[in-house]
Design a protein around this motif. Structure first.
Motif, PDB file in Angstrom:
ATOM      1  N   ALA A  88       0.758  -1.378  -0.177  1.00  0.00           N
ATOM      2  CA  ALA A  88       0.049   0.079   0.139  1.00  0.00           C
ATOM      3  C   ALA A  88       0.859   1.166   0.042  1.00  0.00           C
ATOM      4  N   ASN A 142       0.590   4.093  -3.226  1.00  0.00           N
ATOM      5  CA  ASN A 142       0.280   5.319  -2.740  1.00  0.00           C
ATOM      6  C   ASN A 142       1.505   6.191  -3.312  1.00  0.00           C
ATOM      7  N   LYS A 187       1.190   6.642  -7.149  1.00  0.00           N
ATOM      8  CA  LYS A 187       0.076   7.477  -7.426  1.00  0.00           C
ATOM      9  C   LYS A 187       0.320   9.057  -7.200  1.00  0.00           C
ATOM     10  N   SER A 190      -6.916  -6.905  -7.804  1.00  0.00           N
ATOM     11  CA  SER A 190      -7.361  -6.032  -7.060  1.00  0.00           C
ATOM     12  C   SER A 190      -6.622  -4.735  -7.041  1.00  0.00           C
ATOM     13  N   LYS A 199      -6.519  -2.921 -10.426  1.00  0.00           N
ATOM     14  CA  LYS A 199      -7.800  -2.430 -10.369  1.00  0.00           C
ATOM     15  C   LYS A 199      -7.743  -0.739 -10.085  1.00  0.00           C
ATOM     16  N   TYR A 200      -7.148  -0.959  -8.830  1.00  0.00           N
ATOM     17  CA  TYR A 200      -7.110   0.028  -7.804  1.00  0.00           C
ATOM     18  C   TYR A 200      -6.278   1.261  -8.511  1.00  0.00           C
ATOM     19  N   GLU A 250     -13.119   0.431 -14.293  1.00  0.00           N
ATOM     20  CA  GLU A 250     -14.566   0.110 -13.633  1.00  0.00           C
ATOM     21  C   GLU A 250     -15.362  -0.842 -14.623  1.00  0.00           C
ATOM     22  N   PRO A 299      -6.852  -3.269  -1.355  1.00  0.00           N
ATOM     23  CA  PRO A 299      -8.072  -2.619  -1.972  1.00  0.00           C
ATOM     24  C   PRO A 299      -9.243  -3.532  -2.084  1.00  0.00           C
ATOM     25  N   SER A 331     -13.760  -0.545  -4.237  1.00  0.00           N
ATOM     26  CA  SER A 331     -13.360   0.607  -3.495  1.00  0.00           C
ATOM     27  C   SER A 331     -13.006   1.695  -4.431  1.00  0.00           C
ATOM     28  N   SER A 332     -12.973   2.986  -4.179  1.00  0.00           N
ATOM     29  CA  SER A 332     -12.526   3.929  -5.031  1.00  0.00           C
ATOM     30  C   SER A 332     -11.787   5.170  -4.440  1.00  0.00           C
ATOM     31  N   GLU A 333     -11.561   4.869  -3.307  1.00  0.00           N
ATOM     32  CA  GLU A 333     -10.796   5.768  -2.540  1.00  0.00           C
ATOM     33  C   GLU A 333      -9.519   6.257  -3.133  1.00  0.00           C
ATOM     34  N   GLU A 334      -9.173   7.484  -2.934  1.00  0.00           N
ATOM     35  CA  GLU A 334      -7.912   8.228  -3.494  1.00  0.00           C
ATOM     36  C   GLU A 334      -6.787   7.420  -3.105  1.00  0.00           C
ATOM     37  N   GLU A 335      -6.591   7.295  -1.764  1.00  0.00           N
ATOM     38  CA  GLU A 335      -5.477   6.702  -1.169  1.00  0.00           C
ATOM     39  C   GLU A 335      -5.815   5.482  -0.274  1.00  0.00           C
ATOM     40  N   LEU A 336      -4.703   4.547  -0.515  1.00  0.00           N
ATOM     41  CA  LEU A 336      -4.694   3.157   0.588  1.00  0.00           C
ATOM     42  C   LEU A 336      -4.596   3.536   1.763  1.00  0.00           C
ATOM     43  N   PHE A 337      -4.923   2.999   2.686  1.00  0.00           N
ATOM     44  CA  PHE A 337      -4.457   3.152   3.940  1.00  0.00           C
ATOM     45  C   PHE A 337      -3.235   2.179   4.196  1.00  0.00           C
TER      46      PHE A 337
END
Lengths: 313, 348
Positions: free
Chosen positions: A192, A196, A199, A217, A220-221, A241, B260, B264-270
Motif C-alpha cells: 500500500a 500510494n 500514485k 485488485s 484495478k485500484y 471500472e 483495496p 473501492s474507489s478511495e483516492e489513497e490506500l490506508f
C-alpha cells in the motif's frame, strides 16, 4: 470522440516476440499484440504467469528486439537501429521499475551511485555537489532520507529497495515508466505504501505508467484502463471500472471470479467460473473488436453480436 | 470442539552473529479437530518459524525452542527427540511448503515420492503403496495418475506440483496438515483450484489445517479461525467473521485497510507507516506502537495482555483496556463493520 483528443504516448502495433528455444521449437511469447497508452494514464496489464505480460513491457523498452510489428513512442519507432544520440534520448524518456528489489540493485554500489547513474550517463548534472543534492532530493521524493545515500542495498528492506528502484527510475525525469510487478515481492502493508507513492508521483509529475501485475485488485485500484492478456495476446481491454463490472470474455470472467476477497461472507457465496480453452476453441476467426466505446474484446462475429447485446443491458 | 493441538507460551529464538533474534515470543493457541486456523502476518512476523517449531524443523543448533510446550495427543512435542519426531512427522503432522518448485526431489519419480511415506509409516508393500498413491493423486485431481506416477517433477506445472505436495502430505492421513503459504507462488486461477481441493479433502477426512499466508483474501476463503501475528506475537485471534467484521487491534485494521476491495474507489490506500521492528532488540512495550497512530503512552512501556472480546476473540492492545480513550477505527474498517451489521440486521 473523446478518445481521439487524448494524446497517444505509446502505440503497440501488431507486436510479435518469438523466442527460439531449440533448433525447431519457437515460443510465441507475444503474438500480434496491439494497444495504445495515452499520456498521463495508468495502463494495467494482467494475466497469469507465462501469458507474455512481462515480455510486452520488455519489448516496449527495447530490452528485446521485436520479431515483428512496431512500438511507437511519441510517434517514433522504438525498435530498430538507432544512433547513439537517439538511443540516449529515448532512454531518458522511458524507464523501468523491476519486480525483484533484491536482484535489480547492484550490491556493490552505494545508493548515491545507483540513483545517480542515470544522471551521469545523460550528463544531467555539472558538479559533484549538484549530483549529491539531486540524489538527496530524489530520495526524499520517494520517502527515504539523505543518510540513506551512503549505504549499500543490503542495508535496506524490500519496501525501501523498491523505493530506491523508483528513485533511480525518476532520476532522469522520464515521461513513461514501466512497472513490472513492482509490488508482488512486498508485504501487504508495504504494498500500500508503494502504490500510494506511485500514485502521488504520477499526479505531481504527470507520469504515464504501464503497470504489469497479476494481483488484480491492486491493478484495478491503480489503473485507468486494463488489458487482460492470455497466451500472448489481449483478450479484453476496457476502463478498469467497466472491466470489473462488465467482463465479457470468458477468460476475464474466470480470472475475476478467482480473486479471493478479504470478505468471508462474499467468499462463502462465491461462484467460480471455469475457463475451458478447449470449449472456447482457437482464435483463428476471432479479432479484437470494439463492443462499446472503449471496451474491446477478442471475438468473432457471432460473439460480437452477443457481447453487444450484453453490453447494452 | 475437541482440541487436537495446544501451544502454550511458545518462544523460539535464533542465535546469530549479532545476538539472539527472538523470532517467536510467547505465543499460545489451540487447534481444534477439523478446523482451519489461518496464521497471517508480514514476512518476519514469526508465522513460518512457528510452524517449523511445531514440526521441529528448526535449523539446529542456531534455531531453538526457548520456552513453552506443544501438546499433541497428551505428549509434548518439544520434549521429543529426533528419532521420535520422525515417527510423528509425515504421519500425524504433515506439511506443505510454499515453493512447489524446490520442495520435490527432482531426481525421483513423482509416484515414488508419494509412496515413500506410505511404505515407511504404514508398513505397506510396494504394490499396496502404489495403489494407494494413485488413489490419493486422484483425490487431488491429477488427471491420468497412472501415467503421472512415472513422471518426474520437471514434467509438472507449478499448480500440478503443489497438488503432488498435497498428495504427499495427505498420504498417511495426517491429523494435522500445516500449509506454509501453499498458494503464494501460484496464479489466482490455480490458487482457487488448490484452495477448493484443500477444502474438499478437509470435508472428507476431517483433518485440521494450519494455513499460513499473508493474503487476507485467501484467509477469508479458507479459514474458520484466524490468528494475526506481528513481531513474533499473536496480537489478535478470533473466528474469521470476528476478525474481518469486528477487528480490534490497530494492526489488523491496518492490514484490512491496506488491501483495496474491488468496489473501492478511495483516492489513497490506508498504508501502515514504517517497517516492523528488529527482533534482535524487541521493544519493551507493544511492538506495533511506533507504527500505530492510536498508540497510547502505556504502549511504549508495557506489553498489552490478551483482552477478551468474546469467548473466541482476543486482542492484545491497550485500546481494549477500560481506561483507554474510545477510539474509532479508520473509515475503511468502519465501513466493513457497518456493512456486516446491515447484512445481519443487528442493531448497534
Amino acid at each position: 470522440m473523446i478518445e481521439d483528443q487524448r494524446e497517444k504516448l505509446v502505440e503497440v502495433k501488431n507486436l510479435k516476440q518469438h523466442f527460439k528455444t531449440g533448433r525447431k521449437t519457437i515460443v510465441k511469447a507475444i503474438d500480434g499484440l496491439t494497444f495504445e497508452i495515452y499520456k498521463g494514464e495508468t495502463f494495467g496489464l494482467v494475466g497469469e504467469s507465462g501469458c507474455g505480460k512481462s515480455t510486452t513491457g520488455r519489448s516496449i523498452i527495447r530490452l528485446y528486439e521485436a520479431t515483428d510489428g512496431e512500438v511507437l513512442f511519441k510517434g517514433k519507432n522504438v525498435q530498430g537501429k538507432k544512433n547513439k544520440k537517439d538511443l540516449k534520448d529515448f532512454n531518458r524518456q522511458m524507464q523501468m521499475i523491476f519486480q525483484d528489489p533484491y536482484s535489480s540493485l547492484n550490491p556493490r554500489m552505494k545508493v548515491l551511485d545507483i540513483v545517480a547513474e542515470g544522471l551521469d550517463v545523460h550528463g544531467l548534472v555539472n558538479s559533484k555537489e549538484e549530483r549529491k543534492n539531486r540524489v538527496y532530493e530524489l530520495l526524499e521524493t520517494v520517502g527515504l532520507n539523505k543518510q540513506h545515500a551512503s549505504r549499500y542495498p543490503h542495508e535496506f528492506s524490500g519496501g525501501q529497495r523498491q523505493r530506491l528502484g523508483i528513485a533511480r527510475a525518476l532520476a532522469v525525469d522520464p515521461e513513461f515508466i514501466i512497472a513490472d510487478e513492482p509490488i508482488s515481492a512486498l508485504d501487504v502493508s508495504i504494498q500500500a505504501q508503494v502504490v500510494n507513492l506511485l500514485k502521488k508521483l504520477q499526479k505531481e509529475k504527470n507520469l504515464t505508467y504501464l503497470f504489469i501485475a497479476h494481483d488484480l485488485s491492486m491493478v484495478k485500484y491503480i489503473s485507468d484502463r486494463i488489458g487482460v492478456m492470455y497466451f500472448g495476446n489481449l483478450v479484453e481491454l476496457a476502463d478498469s471500472e467497466e472491466l470489473y463490472k462488465n467482463p465479457l470474455h470468458p477468460y476475464t470472467k474466470s480470472l475475476l471470479s478467482a480473486i479471493p476477497l478479504p470478505d468471508p461472507d462474499h467468499e462463502r457465496t462465491r461462484k467460480r467460473i471455469q475457463y475451458d480453452p478447449e470449449a472456447y476453441g482457437s482464435n483463428e476467426n476471432r479479432s479484437f473488436q470494439e463492443v462499446k466505446p472503449g471496451h474491446w474484446v477478442l471475438c468473432n462475429e457471432e460473439e460480437l453480436a452477443e457481447y453487444q447485446g450484453a453490453a447494452l443491458t | 470442539m475437541e482440541k487436537i493441538l495446544e501451544v502454550k507460551n511458545l518462544s523460539v529464538s535464533f542465535n546469530t552473529h549479532d545476538g539472539e533474534v527472538q523470532a517467536v515470543r510467547d505465543i499460545s493457541f489451540d487447534l481444534h479437530k477439523g478446523e482451519t486456523l489461518a496464521i497471517v502476518g508480514e514476512s518476519g512476523s514469526g508465522k513460518s518459524v512457528t510452524t517449523k517449531a511445531l514440526m521441529k524443523l528448526l535449523p539446529e543448533p542456531q534455531g531453538f525452542i526457548k520456552n513453552g510446550e506443544i501438546m499433541f495427543e497428551n505428549e509434548d512435542i518439544v520434549k521429543k527427540n529426533e528419532k521420535q519426531m520422525q515417527k510423528v512427522r509425515g504421519k500425524d503432522l504433515a506439511m506443505i511448503f510454499q515453493d512447489p518448485m524446490t520442495s520435490l526431489n527432482p531426481t525421483m519419480k513423482v509416484g515414488t515420492q508419494v509412496m515413500e511415506g506410505l511404505i515407511r509409516h504404514r508398513n505397506m508393500n510396494k504394490q499396496q503403496a502404489r495403489e494407494k498413491a494413485i488413489e490419493i493423486l486422484k483425490l487431488v485431481k491429477i488427471p491420468e495418475p497412472e501415467i503421472r506416477m512415472k513422471q518426474y517433477p520437471h514434467q509438472f506445472s507449478g499448480g500440478m506440483r503443489q497438488r503432488v505436495m498435497i498428495a504427499i502430505a495427505l498420504a498417511c492421513d495426517p491429523k494435522i496438515l500445516i500449509a506454509d503459504e501453499p498458494t503464494t507462488a501460484l496464479d489466482v486461477t490455480i490458487q482457487a483450484q488448490i484452495l477448493d481441493i484443500m477444502k474438499d479433502i478437509q470435508a472428507e477426512t476431517n483433518t485440521s489445517i494450519i494455513f499460513i499466508t499473508h493474503d487476507l483474501g485467501v484467509v477469508a476463503n479458507i479459514a474458520d479461525r484466524v490468528a494475526v501475528m506481528y513481531a513474533g506475537k499473536i496480537i489478535e485471534i478470533g473466528t474469521v467473521d470476528e476478525l474481518f467484521y469486528n477487528p480490534k487491534h490497530p494492526y489488523t485494521w491496518g492490514l484490512l485497510g491496506s488491501m483495496p476491495t474491488l468496489d473501492s474507489s478511495e483516492e489513497e490506500l490506508f498504508a501502515i507507516p514504517g517497517t516492523p521492528p528488529d527482533l534482535l532488540y524487541p521493544p519493551k512495550g507493544d511492538a506495533f506502537a511506533p507504527r500505530n497512530e492510536f498508540a497510547l503512552k502505556i504502549d511504549y512501556e508495557e506489553q498489552p495482555p490478551m483482552f477478551k472480546v468474546s469467548d473466541t476473540h482476543y486482542a492484545a492492545t491497550w485500546l481494549m483496556d477500560p481506561k483507554a480513550p474510545a477510539i474509532s477505527p479508520p473509515p475503511s474498517v468502519q465501513k466493513r463493520m457497518q456493512a456486516d451489521k446491515a447484512k445481519k440486521g443487528v442493531l448497534k
